[in-house]
Design a protein around this motif. Structure first.
Motif, PDB file in Angstrom:
ATOM      1  N   GLY A 159     -26.437-107.595 -14.384  1.00 13.77           N
ATOM      2  CA  GLY A 159     -25.394-108.102 -15.133  1.00 13.77           C
ATOM      3  C   GLY A 159     -24.195-108.078 -14.440  1.00 13.77           C
ATOM      4  N   SER A 160     -23.201-108.828 -14.859  1.00 13.17           N
ATOM      5  CA  SER A 160     -21.707-108.854 -13.909  1.00 13.17           C
ATOM      6  C   SER A 160     -20.993-107.793 -14.412  1.00 13.17           C
ATOM      7  N   VAL A 161     -20.224-107.136 -13.634  1.00 13.38           N
ATOM      8  CA  VAL A 161     -19.253-106.200 -14.126  1.00 13.38           C
ATOM      9  C   VAL A 161     -17.886-106.881 -14.404  1.00 13.38           C
ATOM     10  N   ASP A 162     -17.896-107.980 -14.194  1.00 15.03           N
ATOM     11  CA  ASP A 162     -16.541-108.518 -14.250  1.00 15.03           C
ATOM     12  C   ASP A 162     -16.823-109.703 -15.464  1.00 15.03           C
ATOM     13  N   PHE A 163     -15.632-110.321 -15.949  1.00 16.71           N
ATOM     14  CA  PHE A 163     -15.607-111.434 -16.671  1.00 16.71           C
ATOM     15  C   PHE A 163     -16.135-112.712 -16.166  1.00 16.71           C
ATOM     16  N   ILE A 164     -17.208-113.223 -16.913  1.00 13.52           N
ATOM     17  CA  ILE A 164     -17.872-114.644 -16.733  1.00 13.52           C
ATOM     18  C   ILE A 164     -17.837-115.233 -17.993  1.00 13.52           C
ATOM     19  N   LYS A 165     -17.605-116.689 -17.842  1.00 15.11           N
ATOM     20  CA  LYS A 165     -17.698-117.546 -19.168  1.00 15.11           C
ATOM     21  C   LYS A 165     -18.366-118.746 -18.333  1.00 15.11           C
ATOM     22  N   ILE A 166     -19.406-119.245 -19.238  1.00 13.14           N
ATOM     23  CA  ILE A 166     -20.074-120.349 -18.772  1.00 13.14           C
ATOM     24  C   ILE A 166     -20.244-121.202 -19.973  1.00 13.14           C
ATOM     25  N   ASN A 167     -19.504-122.633 -19.798  1.00 15.23           N
ATOM     26  CA  ASN A 167     -19.642-123.483 -20.829  1.00 15.23           C
ATOM     27  C   ASN A 167     -19.269-122.873 -22.295  1.00 15.23           C
ATOM     28  N   GLY A 168     -17.928-122.131 -22.186  1.00 12.45           N
ATOM     29  CA  GLY A 168     -17.484-121.562 -23.359  1.00 12.45           C
ATOM     30  C   GLY A 168     -18.208-120.344 -23.875  1.00 12.45           C
ATOM     31  N   GLN A 169     -19.254-119.802 -23.053  1.00 10.37           N
ATOM     32  CA  GLN A 169     -19.995-118.516 -23.757  1.00 10.37           C
ATOM     33  C   GLN A 169     -19.862-117.566 -22.493  1.00 10.37           C
ATOM     34  N   THR A 170     -19.803-116.125 -23.109  1.00  9.99           N
ATOM     35  CA  THR A 170     -19.769-114.969 -22.222  1.00  9.99           C
ATOM     36  C   THR A 170     -21.012-114.287 -22.404  1.00  9.99           C
ATOM     37  N   PRO A 171     -21.612-114.239 -21.283  1.00  7.49           N
ATOM     38  CA  PRO A 171     -23.039-113.299 -21.442  1.00  7.49           C
ATOM     39  C   PRO A 171     -22.770-111.843 -21.738  1.00  7.49           C
ATOM     40  N   ASP A 172     -23.483-111.423 -22.578  1.00  5.58           N
ATOM     41  CA  ASP A 172     -23.085-110.265 -23.138  1.00  5.58           C
ATOM     42  C   ASP A 172     -23.499-109.136 -22.022  1.00  5.58           C
ATOM     43  N   THR A 173     -23.910-109.267 -20.932  1.00  5.42           N
ATOM     44  CA  THR A 173     -23.932-108.206 -20.048  1.00  5.42           C
ATOM     45  C   THR A 173     -22.513-107.941 -19.226  1.00  5.42           C
ATOM     46  N   THR A 174     -21.568-108.845 -19.381  1.00  4.57           N
ATOM     47  CA  THR A 174     -20.363-108.495 -19.028  1.00  4.57           C
ATOM     48  C   THR A 174     -19.675-107.481 -19.477  1.00  4.57           C
ATOM     49  N   ARG A 175     -19.204-106.470 -18.673  1.00  6.58           N
ATOM     50  CA  ARG A 175     -18.441-105.108 -18.826  1.00  6.58           C
ATOM     51  C   ARG A 175     -17.077-104.957 -18.821  1.00  6.58           C
ATOM     52  N   ALA A 176     -16.324-104.583 -19.535  1.00  9.70           N
ATOM     53  CA  ALA A 176     -14.838-104.428 -19.531  1.00  9.70           C
ATOM     54  C   ALA A 176     -14.777-102.825 -18.920  1.00  9.70           C
ATOM     55  N   LEU A 177     -14.089-102.217 -18.013  1.00  9.33           N
ATOM     56  CA  LEU A 177     -13.695-101.076 -17.525  1.00  9.33           C
ATOM     57  C   LEU A 177     -12.929-100.345 -18.618  1.00  9.33           C
ATOM     58  N   LYS A 178     -13.255 -98.912 -18.625  1.00  6.36           N
ATOM     59  CA  LYS A 178     -12.328 -97.995 -19.654  1.00  6.36           C
ATOM     60  C   LYS A 178     -10.849 -98.125 -19.029  1.00  6.36           C
ATOM     61  N   GLY A 179      -9.981 -98.140 -19.895  1.00  4.52           N
ATOM     62  CA  GLY A 179      -8.514 -97.930 -19.601  1.00  4.52           C
ATOM     63  C   GLY A 179      -8.034 -99.377 -19.532  1.00  4.52           C
ATOM     64  N   SER A 180      -6.739 -99.585 -19.288  1.00  3.24           N
ATOM     65  CA  SER A 180      -6.040-100.530 -19.341  1.00  3.24           C
ATOM     66  C   SER A 180      -5.794-101.634 -17.877  1.00  3.24           C
ATOM     67  N   LYS A 181      -6.071-100.542 -16.847  1.00  3.42           N
ATOM     68  CA  LYS A 181      -5.874-101.327 -15.521  1.00  3.42           C
ATOM     69  C   LYS A 181      -7.397-102.110 -15.051  1.00  3.42           C
ATOM     70  N   ALA A 182      -7.244-103.318 -14.826  1.00  4.11           N
ATOM     71  CA  ALA A 182      -8.434-103.834 -14.134  1.00  4.11           C
ATOM     72  C   ALA A 182      -8.660-103.611 -12.833  1.00  4.11           C
ATOM     73  N   ALA A 183      -9.957-103.508 -12.327  1.00  7.90           N
ATOM     74  CA  ALA A 183     -10.451-103.254 -11.175  1.00  7.90           C
ATOM     75  C   ALA A 183      -9.810-104.236 -10.144  1.00  7.90           C
ATOM     76  N   PHE A 184      -9.849-103.899  -8.868  1.00  9.74           N
ATOM     77  CA  PHE A 184      -9.458-104.826  -7.981  1.00  9.74           C
ATOM     78  C   PHE A 184     -10.200-106.076  -7.800  1.00  9.74           C
ATOM     79  N   HIS A 185     -11.548-106.209  -8.229  1.00  8.55           N
ATOM     80  CA  HIS A 185     -12.396-107.425  -8.349  1.00  8.55           C
ATOM     81  C   HIS A 185     -12.396-108.081  -9.771  1.00  8.55           C
TER      82      HIS A 185
END
Length: 297
Positions: A118-144
């Motif tokens: 699963g992806s560790v960053d946001f992915i959207k395909i045809n308006g859908q977001t696979p549920d394997t997408t993870r958001a990191l804890k905290g407010s700052k996004a990772a460098f990737h």
């Protein structure tokens, strides 16, 4: 003091000469060039005898111009987008994903969970977001997770985001893949922090856009005597020399893979620790160019 000034001048001259040397190496390289289709060109060069950045380098480039009217861009994932399908956290080789989706060419995509899939960053395909997408804890996004790409059929664009988690949810696009770091933006190099990921040489994958409307897919092989790999400053220099106005780093290392239809994997993936075409790593997602049909017009 005079000696120090003299040494500093020598260092400046050396740096300038090195930049000129690398520019000439790129310009004079015997690029193997092949037209894959109208508006789609593949180039390959193997810099030996430490010709580029005082290192051996193996570089693949695919140029897709505005003339490539019979193709569309797509982001693909190893996971099913069907919410009822429990097949989550899947990993498959870029070449397998490409063939399953009838691609014309493919490059590995964004960062992913090697252990769980699963992806560790946001992915959207045809308006859908696979549920394997993870958001990191905290407010700052990772460098990737502070930049990305958006595609819509023939349209391809690089996105500059924010260092805050969640900026991507406000984007008005149906097909998005986050990655990073951003290397160039609107003809200017980005400031890259000093850290091991940026400063050490690794295999690299990259996408960029030019003023003339071309989209470039770039792979740099690494972790072998035949090709050392690049740090991100060197990769930025390469994209600048290739005329890229904006450039984005993708997942690299053992994931770096470029696949072409009827040719297979054309770079030298490093996961088997051999300089051959067999060392592909299974990944979570990829970017593909697909033949335009009535169905996807």
């Amino acid at each position: 003091m005079k000696r120090l000034t003299f040494l500093l001048c020598l260092n400046v001259l050396f740096a300038s000469a090195q930049t000129t040397k690398d520019s000439l190496a790129l310009a004079n390289a015997p690029w193997k060039t092949e037209t894959l289709a109208k508006g789609v060109i593949w180039k390959y060069a193997h810099f030996q005898q430490k010709e580029l950045f005082e290192a051996n380098q193996s570089v693949n480039i695919v140029e897709v111009s505005r003339k490539a009217r019979k193709f569309v861009w797509e982001i693909i994932t190893a996971d099913s987008l069907n919410k009822r399908d429990k097949k989550r956290g899947q990993l498959r080789k870029t070449s397998q994903l490409a063939q399953e989706n009838d691609a014309f060419l493919a490059i590995n995509g964004g960062f992913f969970d090697v252990k769980n899939g699963g992806s560790v960053d946001f992915i959207k395909i045809n308006g859908q977001t696979p549920d394997t997408t993870r958001a990191l804890k905290g407010s700052k996004a990772a460098f990737h997770g502070q930049a990305g790409i958006a595609v819509d059929k023939k349209n391809f664009q690089i996105l500059r985001g924010e260092p805050l988690v969640g900026w991507e949810y406000l984007l008005p696009y149906n097909n998005i893949m986050l990655s990073g770091p951003l290397l160039r933006w609107e003809n200017k190099d980005e400031v890259l922090p000093k850290n091991a990921f940026n400063d050490n040489r690794h295999p690299r994958s990259c996408v960029c856009t030019t003023k003339s409307g071309k989209t470039l897919l770039i792979t740099v092989d690494g972790r072998s005597a035949e090709s050392y790999g690049m740090n991100l400053s060197e990769l930025t220099f390469l994209t600048r020399q290739l005329g890229c106005s904006s450039a984005l780093n993708l997942d690299g290392g053992g994931s770096t893979t470029l696949w072409l239809k009827e040719k297979g994997v054309v770079n030298y993936p490093s996961d088997n620790k051999k300089f051959d075409h067999e060392g592909e790593r299974s990944v979570s997602n990829a970017l593909i160019l697909k033949l335009l049909t009535r169905k996807n017009k």
